[in-house]
Scaffold this active site. Sequence first.
Site, short mmCIF file in Angstrom:
data_model
loop_
_atom_site.label_atom_id
_atom_site.label_comp_id
_atom_site.label_asym_id
_atom_site.label_seq_id
_atom_site.Cartn_x
_atom_site.Cartn_y
_atom_site.Cartn_z
N CYS A 138 37.25 28.76 33.32
CA CYS A 138 37.14 30.20 33.62
C CYS A 138 36.61 30.48 35.02
CB CYS A 138 36.27 30.89 32.57
SG CYS A 138 34.58 30.29 32.45
N HIS A 173 30.87 32.86 29.77
CA HIS A 173 32.27 33.10 30.14
C HIS A 173 32.29 34.07 31.31
CE1 HIS A 173 36.53 33.46 29.91
NE2 HIS A 173 36.53 34.69 29.44
N SER A 190 40.81 31.54 29.50
CA SER A 190 39.98 31.29 28.34
C SER A 190 40.83 30.57 27.30
CB SER A 190 39.43 32.59 27.74
OG SER A 190 38.76 32.36 26.51
#
Length: 310
Positions: A138, A173, A190
């Site tokens: 990510c 994330h 992702s």
Amino acid sequence: MLRATACSTEERDEEDEGEEELRDGGVPFYVNRGGLPMDEETWERMWRHVTRIHPGGEALAREIRGATELPKILVPSVPTYQPTTTIPQRLEAIQKYIRELQYNHTGTQFFEIKKSRPLTALMDIAKEMTREALPIKCLEAVILAIHLTNSMPGVERFPLSFKSHFSGNHFYHIVLGVHSGGRFGALGMSRREDLMFKPLEFRTLMDLVQEFEGAYRGYWHNLRKIKIGQYVSHDPHSVEQIEWKHSILDVDKLSKEELRKELERHTRDMRLKIGKPAPPSPTKDRRNSMGSPLKGPGSPIRRISRVERR
């Protein structure tokens, strides 16, 4: 280089975000710090790690490494556009390219991303990603998306990171938020389809955040914290650093109305940055530091313009 994944409840807000990319839920992972091609030590360490984290273990590693013929992998092409291609269509093409690179499941991140590096150095890494066309995670996707949108001055970009909790572990994330034409969206990578790309259709930053929060709930994750950065410069040669966490919001401690007000405040802060001049490039710095040999102490002082005063 290998970090524990579970964070203590006493984790400080000022924790270095540069360490976050070394945690991948319940499984720690390595970062290739030696560049490409990968040195032998890093290469062997990657395969040892694969045997530990993959369900197939040693059998999978032996099958791949012992194969005499492997399927040819198509290298995705960097998107190009016609003058008539709209901004939403360009963003979709960029996301398609990022998705075609695929998510990196090896447990070793191929490109080292130091968040403290100047933008120009990070853009060099993004160019390397397009050349090597390797799977990414990510944080790498955010840097790549910045590079691919630099030529789109009508699109403002900002980092948007999340910290969630599930089954005793903290998960981190990050995506690249985008804003254009009065609408928000996101680009990223992702393992979950609904935790990366968001089309340019959200009226407010609150709407975009709620969309991600709903996706997290779908996976039984509790969203704990959101960090939002400032707009990123479109100058690929800029020596300024990306501001990764201009606002840090404890989602589980804020009411919905308080969160909305904080996100509105951050949106105003981002708009204010658009009018601020970017730091000069190194070439201009050197030129200014040299001065003029014709000017002495008695030279008249240059009058500051109205734009500079603002």
